[in-house]
Design an enzyme around this catalytic site. Structure first.
Site, PDB file in Angstrom:
ATOM      1  CE  LYS A 100      11.941  19.384 -10.568  1.00 46.20           C
ATOM      2  NZ  LYS A 100      11.021  19.809 -11.358  1.00 46.20           N
ATOM      3  CG  HIS A 113      -1.706  -1.334   1.389  1.00 52.28           C
ATOM      4  ND1 HIS A 113      -2.950  -1.611   0.868  1.00 52.28           N
ATOM      5  CD2 HIS A 113      -1.585  -2.365   2.035  1.00 52.28           C
ATOM      6  CE1 HIS A 113      -3.453  -2.671   1.270  1.00 52.28           C
ATOM      7  NE2 HIS A 113      -2.427  -3.375   1.848  1.00 52.28           N
TER       8      HIS A 113
END
Ligand code: ARG
Length: 467
Positions: free
Chosen positions: A287, A160
């Protein structure tokens, strides 16, 4: 006298093809990619026709020399592809006749474009499958070696996407490798059904010439001639099987990509991908984006689309050949190119993955990942599993309140929840103890991961030997 634009079938026509219809029905702009296979098939066909006496040796030689020259013209970019000539087959045949005269027109004896195109695609698919298989092997080898190197590296395992139990990074990579092992089997299985020869089925019913299909099959490296001429010209199952293999493979690569993208984020911080597999942002200077896995994830969609196209293309087609089949090529070509490029990107990238071991370890330590180990410990001391589950649940609640992992609690603190807990509990609460205890085939213990890597290596080289 016919005015039809296409001289190879113009005999019964009384007006030329509409200009738009000619463009609409032509496939030469994309099927010219099959030229090498078309020539290969024609050379084998000419050889067979000479062997059974339909062509003289001189005619055969003229045809084969002409075809070899055309191959050179195509490779050098000198070949003039003509849309009015419709497709790759008629372009090459027309050029052959231009070069060697009337003998060129004899090449098409005992065959049709219907068995010709089916043969060409199968030869093409066989070539491409072999190239794809090389990349797939390279990727599997890269994963096996990475897993072996990282057999002891601890990371959190997830269910999960919540921290579940500690696993080793090597174990995780070998899970990827298992997916690819199944893909590899599917690819080789698909190749068996690709490698059957339709040539000789002619238009649909076979031919009246005394052809020898075993000779042609052998010359072209096919395992056997197809059994039924109607099926031979209409069957595209192999194309559907390939795109089905490709869809499952891309689904796997997409799942791996998703994990790589997550792992490179600052929030996970599990791995580094070398700069050469990433690009920057034009606006945010900080980035470094994991473009390669993102793009692989994105390309999965088009391959699923090709599978759907081909399934839908074939549904409802009556026997035997229908022009619909001309639509098989573009999905197939793009599926082949996409699979090959995605595998290459992954095969280059995977060995270069740099695990950030301290960060992975810290993440595994944080999320109470040894809670099951504590429960198992209590069970070994005689506590019923359900009660053990409850005791550990209370310990975790206490840990959440006090911001302590189980392994950070003192013995006194742990004994609040069960008097059964003793000093030896700390052996099972460590991450190393937790993974080492899963010591059975298929388990995450480092020695099991090394053994599994060795078995995978052997399975892969056995495949190589048998292929
Ligand atoms: N271009 C056609 C294809 O790709 C070749 C076969 C055409 N046969 C025919 N009878 N029109 O399927």
């Amino acid at each position: 006298m016919s005015q039809a634009t296409n001289q190879s079938w113009g005999g019964r026509f009384s007006e030329p093809t509409d200009a738009f219809v000619a463009r609409f029905t032509a496939s030469v702009n994309f099927d010219q990619r099959l030229a090498p296979q078309d020539i290969q098939g024609s050379i084998a066909h000419a050889n067979m026709l000479a062997r059974v006496g339909v062509l003289t040796d001189d005619e055969r030689d003229a045809i084969i020399n002409g075809l070899n020259e055309i191959q050179g013209e195509i490779e050098r970019g000198e070949f003039n592809w003509s849309v009015p000539l419709e497709d790759v087959h008629m372009n090459i045949e027309a050029r052959l006749t231009e070069k060697i005269g009337i003998t060129g027109k004899k090449l098409h004896t005992g065959r049709s474009r219907n068995d010709q195109v089916a043969t060409d695609i199968r030869l093409f698919m066989r070539d491409e499958i072999d190239v794809i298989e090389v990349e797939l092997k390279r990727l599997r080898e890269g994963m096996i070696e990475l897993a072996d190197r990282e057999a002891e590296t601890i990371m959190p395992g997830f269910t999960h996407l919540q921290t579940a139990q500690p696993v080793t990074f090597g174990h995780h990579i070998l899970a990827w490798q298992e997916m690819l092992a199944r893909d590899h089997e599917r690819l080789l299985d698909c190749r068996k059904r690709v490698n059957v020869m339709p040539l000789g089925a002619a238009a649909l019913a076979g031919t009246t010439y005394p052809i020898d299909r075993h000779v042609t099959a052998e010359l072209l490296g096919f395992d056997r001639p197809s059994e039924n001429s109607l099926d031979a010209v209409s069957d595209r199952d192999f194309a559907i099987e390939f795109t089905s293999f490709a869809s499952i493979l891309l689904m796997h690569l997409s799942r791996m990509s998703e994990e790589l993208v997550l792992w490179t984020s600052a929030q996970f911080n599990f791995i580094d991908l070398p700069d050469r597999f990433c690009t920057g942002s034009s606006i945010m200077p900080q980035k470094k984006n994991p473009d390669v896995p993102e793009l692989v994830r994105g390309k999965t969609g088009r391959v699923y689309g090709h599978l759907m196209s081909l399934l839908t293309l074939m549904k409802s087609q009556p026997l035997a050949y229908n022009k619909d089949n001309q639509e098989d090529k573009e999905p197939l070509f793009d599926a082949v190119d996409t699979v090959r490029d995605c595998l290459k990107a992954f095969a280059d990238m995977v060995p270069a993955i740099e695990p950030k071991k301290a960060s992975m370890y810290e993440a595994a330590r944080r999320g109470f990942s040894t809670a099951t180990d504590l429960a198992d410990y209590l069970v070994r001391k005689g506590v019923a599993f359900r009660d053990a589950h409850e005791i550990v649940g209370q310990s975790v609640a206490y840990g959440l309140k006090t911001e302590k992992d189980l392994s950070e609690m003192s013995l006194d603190e742990l004994q609040q929840f069960s008097a059964t807990i003793e000093q030896d509990v700390f052996e099972v609460l460590t991450l190393e103890g937790s993974v080492a205890a899963r010591n059975h085939i298929g388990g995450t213990a480092p020695n099991q991961v090394r053994a599994a890597a060795q078995r995978a290596r052997e399975a892969l080289s056995a495949l190589k030997a048998g292929a």
